[in-house]
Enzyme design. Structure first.
Site, mmCIF file in Angstrom:
data_model
loop_
_atom_site.group_PDB
_atom_site.id
_atom_site.type_symbol
_atom_site.label_atom_id
_atom_site.label_comp_id
_atom_site.label_asym_id
_atom_site.label_seq_id
_atom_site.Cartn_x
_atom_site.Cartn_y
_atom_site.Cartn_z
ATOM 1 N N HIS A 54 0.823 -1.211 0.000
ATOM 2 C CA HIS A 54 0.000 0.000 0.000
ATOM 3 C C HIS A 54 0.854 1.257 0.000
ATOM 4 C CE1 HIS A 54 0.602 -0.806 4.389
ATOM 5 N NE2 HIS A 54 0.683 0.512 4.484
ATOM 6 N N HIS A 94 3.971 7.147 3.631
ATOM 7 C CA HIS A 94 4.915 6.036 3.438
ATOM 8 C C HIS A 94 4.443 5.086 2.349
ATOM 9 C CE1 HIS A 94 2.164 4.206 6.539
ATOM 10 N NE2 HIS A 94 2.349 3.115 5.846
ATOM 11 N N GLU A 112 7.847 1.091 4.819
ATOM 12 C CA GLU A 112 7.341 0.084 5.752
ATOM 13 C C GLU A 112 7.530 -1.266 5.079
ATOM 14 O OE1 GLU A 112 3.058 0.263 6.294
ATOM 15 O OE2 GLU A 112 3.167 -0.850 8.177
HETATM 16 CO CO CO Z 1 1.326 1.332 6.275
#
Ligand code: CO
Length: 134
Positions: free
Chosen positions: A7, A79, A130
């Protein structure tokens, strides 16, 4: 080490307005608002089929994204999240290569209930990364 883009997370000043834009203007499939108190964020998931967009807004005074929204009052990309097979193996490979992990260097349980780590933007061209075990 990394696989698919899981994502992209975008911090938005108003979740309902963001939902309207993605659902009613762009015609995407979006979830209802979820309040993740443990993580200090409220989230809407935009499901694009090949990946997701997470629209995030601070929840509570200690939200980790509160300052980010203050610095970026119109919203901004926060992010990107890449999938990894093993967070443990990823951590040791990254440590070997001198990459710093945010926090104490051990994984935490992320917004999807899976182990995650975050890498310092300074070492990755200004991008907060991430890694999530899938
Ligand atoms: Co995230």
């Amino acid at each position: 080490m990394i696989g698919k883009l899981n994502h992209v997370a975008i911090v938005v000043p108003n979740l309902n307005e963001a939902k309207f834009k993605y659902k009613d203007i762009l015609g995407a499939t979006v979830s209802d608002i979820e309040h993740l108190e443990v993580h200090g964020v409220s989230i809407i998931f935009v499901n694009l089929g090949n990946t997701k967009i997470e629209l995030m807004h601070p929840l509570g005074e200690n939200s980790p994204i509160k300052k980010f929204l203050e610095k970026n009052p119109n919203g901004a990309i926060h992010h990107v999240c890449y999938e990894v097979k093993s967070i443990k193996n990823s951590i040791s490979l990254l440590k070997e290569k001198g990459i710093e992990i945010i926090g104490d260097g051990s994984p935490s349980i992320g917004a999807h209930g899976k182990p995650v780590i975050f890498l310092k933007p300074k070492q990755f061209d200004g991008t907060l990364i991430e890694l999530e075990e899938v």
